[in-house]
Motif scaffolding. Structure first.
Motif, PDB file in Angstrom:
ATOM      1  N   ALA A  61     -13.427 -33.846  20.380  1.00  0.00           N
ATOM      2  CA  ALA A  61     -14.647 -33.117  20.739  1.00  0.00           C
ATOM      3  C   ALA A  61     -14.356 -32.078  21.815  1.00  0.00           C
ATOM      4  CB  ALA A  61     -15.722 -34.091  21.216  1.00  0.00           C
ATOM      5  N   VAL A  62     -13.597 -32.452  22.836  1.00  0.00           N
ATOM      6  CA  VAL A  62     -13.271 -31.511  23.917  1.00  0.00           C
ATOM      7  C   VAL A  62     -12.441 -30.347  23.371  1.00  0.00           C
ATOM      8  CG1 VAL A  62     -11.929 -31.248  26.042  1.00  0.00           C
ATOM      9  CG2 VAL A  62     -13.494 -33.187  25.769  1.00  0.00           C
ATOM     10  N   THR A  63     -11.460 -30.667  22.519  1.00  0.00           N
ATOM     11  CA  THR A  63     -10.629 -29.617  21.920  1.00  0.00           C
ATOM     12  C   THR A  63     -11.477 -28.690  21.050  1.00  0.00           C
ATOM     13  OG1 THR A  63      -8.724 -31.087  21.914  1.00  0.00           O
ATOM     14  CG2 THR A  63      -8.615 -29.170  20.466  1.00  0.00           C
ATOM     15  N   GLY A  64     -12.333 -29.279  20.215  1.00  0.00           N
ATOM     16  CA  GLY A  64     -13.183 -28.474  19.342  1.00  0.00           C
ATOM     17  C   GLY A  64     -14.148 -27.592  20.115  1.00  0.00           C
ATOM     18  N   LEU A  65     -14.747 -28.142  21.166  1.00  0.00           N
ATOM     19  CA  LEU A  65     -15.664 -27.350  21.988  1.00  0.00           C
ATOM     20  C   LEU A  65     -14.928 -26.223  22.704  1.00  0.00           C
ATOM     21  CD1 LEU A  65     -17.937 -30.149  23.480  1.00  0.00           C
ATOM     22  CD2 LEU A  65     -18.576 -28.394  21.817  1.00  0.00           C
ATOM     23  N   GLY A  66     -13.714 -26.517  23.186  1.00  0.00           N
ATOM     24  CA  GLY A  66     -12.917 -25.478  23.846  1.00  0.00           C
ATOM     25  C   GLY A  66     -12.567 -24.345  22.890  1.00  0.00           C
ATOM     26  N   CYS A  67     -12.145 -24.728  21.688  1.00  0.00           N
ATOM     27  CA  CYS A  67     -11.812 -23.706  20.683  1.00  0.00           C
ATOM     28  C   CYS A  67     -13.050 -22.895  20.308  1.00  0.00           C
ATOM     29  CB  CYS A  67     -11.225 -24.368  19.438  1.00  0.00           C
ATOM     30  SG  CYS A  67      -9.548 -25.004  19.671  1.00  0.00           S
ATOM     31  N   ALA A  68     -14.185 -23.567  20.127  1.00  0.00           N
ATOM     32  CA  ALA A  68     -15.416 -22.871  19.747  1.00  0.00           C
ATOM     33  C   ALA A  68     -15.899 -21.947  20.860  1.00  0.00           C
ATOM     34  CB  ALA A  68     -16.502 -23.876  19.386  1.00  0.00           C
ATOM     35  N   ALA A  69     -15.627 -22.308  22.095  1.00  0.00           N
ATOM     36  CA  ALA A  69     -16.055 -21.465  23.217  1.00  0.00           C
ATOM     37  C   ALA A  69     -15.152 -20.248  23.393  1.00  0.00           C
ATOM     38  CB  ALA A  69     -16.070 -22.290  24.507  1.00  0.00           C
ATOM     39  N   PHE A  70     -13.861 -20.394  23.146  1.00  0.00           N
ATOM     40  CA  PHE A  70     -12.886 -19.361  23.476  1.00  0.00           C
ATOM     41  C   PHE A  70     -12.467 -18.492  22.285  1.00  0.00           C
ATOM     42  CE2 PHE A  70      -8.309 -18.311  23.851  1.00  0.00           C
ATOM     43  CZ  PHE A  70      -8.402 -17.364  24.854  1.00  0.00           C
ATOM     44  N   LEU A  71     -12.086 -19.107  21.179  1.00  0.00           N
ATOM     45  CA  LEU A  71     -11.447 -18.375  20.079  1.00  0.00           C
ATOM     46  C   LEU A  71     -12.321 -17.312  19.408  1.00  0.00           C
ATOM     47  CD1 LEU A  71      -9.325 -21.174  18.374  1.00  0.00           C
ATOM     48  CD2 LEU A  71      -8.551 -19.340  19.885  1.00  0.00           C
ATOM     49  N   PRO A  72     -13.585 -17.580  19.083  1.00  0.00           N
ATOM     50  CA  PRO A  72     -14.367 -16.543  18.384  1.00  0.00           C
ATOM     51  C   PRO A  72     -14.473 -15.226  19.150  1.00  0.00           C
ATOM     52  CG  PRO A  72     -15.447 -18.644  18.153  1.00  0.00           C
ATOM     53  CD  PRO A  72     -14.336 -18.839  19.150  1.00  0.00           C
ATOM     54  N   ARG A  73     -14.631 -15.293  20.451  1.00  0.00           N
ATOM     55  CA  ARG A  73     -14.717 -14.061  21.236  1.00  0.00           C
ATOM     56  C   ARG A  73     -13.376 -13.310  21.186  1.00  0.00           C
ATOM     57  NH1 ARG A  73     -18.517 -10.862  22.193  1.00  0.00           N
ATOM     58  NH2 ARG A  73     -19.843 -12.671  22.324  1.00  0.00           N
ATOM     59  N   TRP A  74     -12.281 -14.041  21.243  1.00  0.00           N
ATOM     60  CA  TRP A  74     -10.950 -13.451  21.178  1.00  0.00           C
ATOM     61  C   TRP A  74     -10.722 -12.819  19.808  1.00  0.00           C
ATOM     62  CZ3 TRP A  74      -5.816 -16.652  21.538  1.00  0.00           C
ATOM     63  CH2 TRP A  74      -4.739 -15.795  21.722  1.00  0.00           C
ATOM     64  N   TRP A  75     -11.086 -13.551  18.751  1.00  0.00           N
ATOM     65  CA  TRP A  75     -10.929 -13.008  17.407  1.00  0.00           C
ATOM     66  C   TRP A  75     -11.722 -11.725  17.251  1.00  0.00           C
ATOM     67  CZ3 TRP A  75     -12.132 -18.324  14.790  1.00  0.00           C
ATOM     68  CH2 TRP A  75     -11.018 -19.148  14.887  1.00  0.00           C
ATOM     69  N   PHE A  76     -12.910 -11.691  17.825  1.00  0.00           N
ATOM     70  CA  PHE A  76     -13.744 -10.497  17.730  1.00  0.00           C
ATOM     71  C   PHE A  76     -13.046  -9.292  18.360  1.00  0.00           C
ATOM     72  CE2 PHE A  76     -17.049  -7.644  19.369  1.00  0.00           C
ATOM     73  CZ  PHE A  76     -17.700  -7.344  18.183  1.00  0.00           C
ATOM     74  N   ARG A  77     -12.316  -9.524  19.444  1.00  0.00           N
ATOM     75  CA  ARG A  77     -11.619  -8.420  20.117  1.00  0.00           C
ATOM     76  C   ARG A  77     -10.441  -7.880  19.316  1.00  0.00           C
ATOM     77  NH1 ARG A  77     -11.258 -11.684  24.901  1.00  0.00           N
ATOM     78  NH2 ARG A  77     -13.324 -11.719  25.775  1.00  0.00           N
ATOM     79  N   VAL A  78      -9.802  -8.725  18.515  1.00  0.00           N
ATOM     80  CA  VAL A  78      -8.575  -8.283  17.832  1.00  0.00           C
ATOM     81  C   VAL A  78      -8.771  -7.915  16.365  1.00  0.00           C
ATOM     82  CG1 VAL A  78      -7.053  -9.524  19.404  1.00  0.00           C
ATOM     83  CG2 VAL A  78      -7.776 -10.631  17.293  1.00  0.00           C
TER      84      VAL A  78
END
Length: 166
Positions: A61-78
């Motif tokens: 759950a912690v890993t999934g929440l961390g990925c959901a919080a961080f990765l989409p914004r990063w993907w949007f930038r690249v």
């Protein structure tokens, strides 16, 4: 090809729709939910209770929440895309960037796809199929109206572009 006719590798200039961040975030949370719920529910329902299953569920759950919080914004930038009269350009990836160019003369089909989650976010994916062994070029996270207009534009341009698309 002569120097004038060559398709030049360059960064595409268009960003995806901002709603793609929420779409990616929701997909990550849904993908994380099942692996979290299974051990948590099993740990609670089995007789006798097995609380040792709750630790892995919490870690997931912690890993999934961390990925959901961080990765989409990063993907949007690249993630970037662009369509010109000569080609479709797509750049994806953060660590391993992939740049794809589909010359108009090589395009065989143009499709739009809107899964249930994409529909909820008013997004669509445009898939440009060529004769490439690498597969289709996909532009995900577009506003659904823009995707429909883009598919129409690509169809018109490829129809008017000489070449055999093979």
């Amino acid at each position: 090809m002569t120097g004038e006719d060559a398709v030049r590798l360059r960064p595409p200039d268009r960003a995806l729709n901002e709603r793609a961040v929420g779409w990616w975030r929701t997909r990550l949370l849904l993908l994380t939910g099942v692996p979290v719920l299974v051990p948590a529910v099993l740990g609670a329902l089995l007789e006798p209770a097995r609380p040792w299953l709750w630790g892995p569920a919490a870690a997931l759950a912690v890993t999934g929440l961390g990925c959901a919080a961080f990765l989409p914004r990063w993907w949007f930038r690249v993630h970037r895309w662009e369509v010109t009269d000569e080609a479709v350009y797509v750049r994806t990836g953060a660590f391993w960037q992939e740049w794809r160019i589909a010359p108009m003369s090589r395009i065989q089909t143009v499709d739009t796809v809107r899964g249930p989650l994409e529909q909820a976010f008013r997004l669509a994916t445009v898939t440009v199929t060529t004769a490439s062994s690498k597969g289709a070029v996909r532009i995900e996270g577009l506003d659904h109206e823009l995707a429909a207009d883009l598919a129409e534009r690509l169809t018109r341009i490829t129809r008017d572009t000489p070449g055999d698309a093979t």
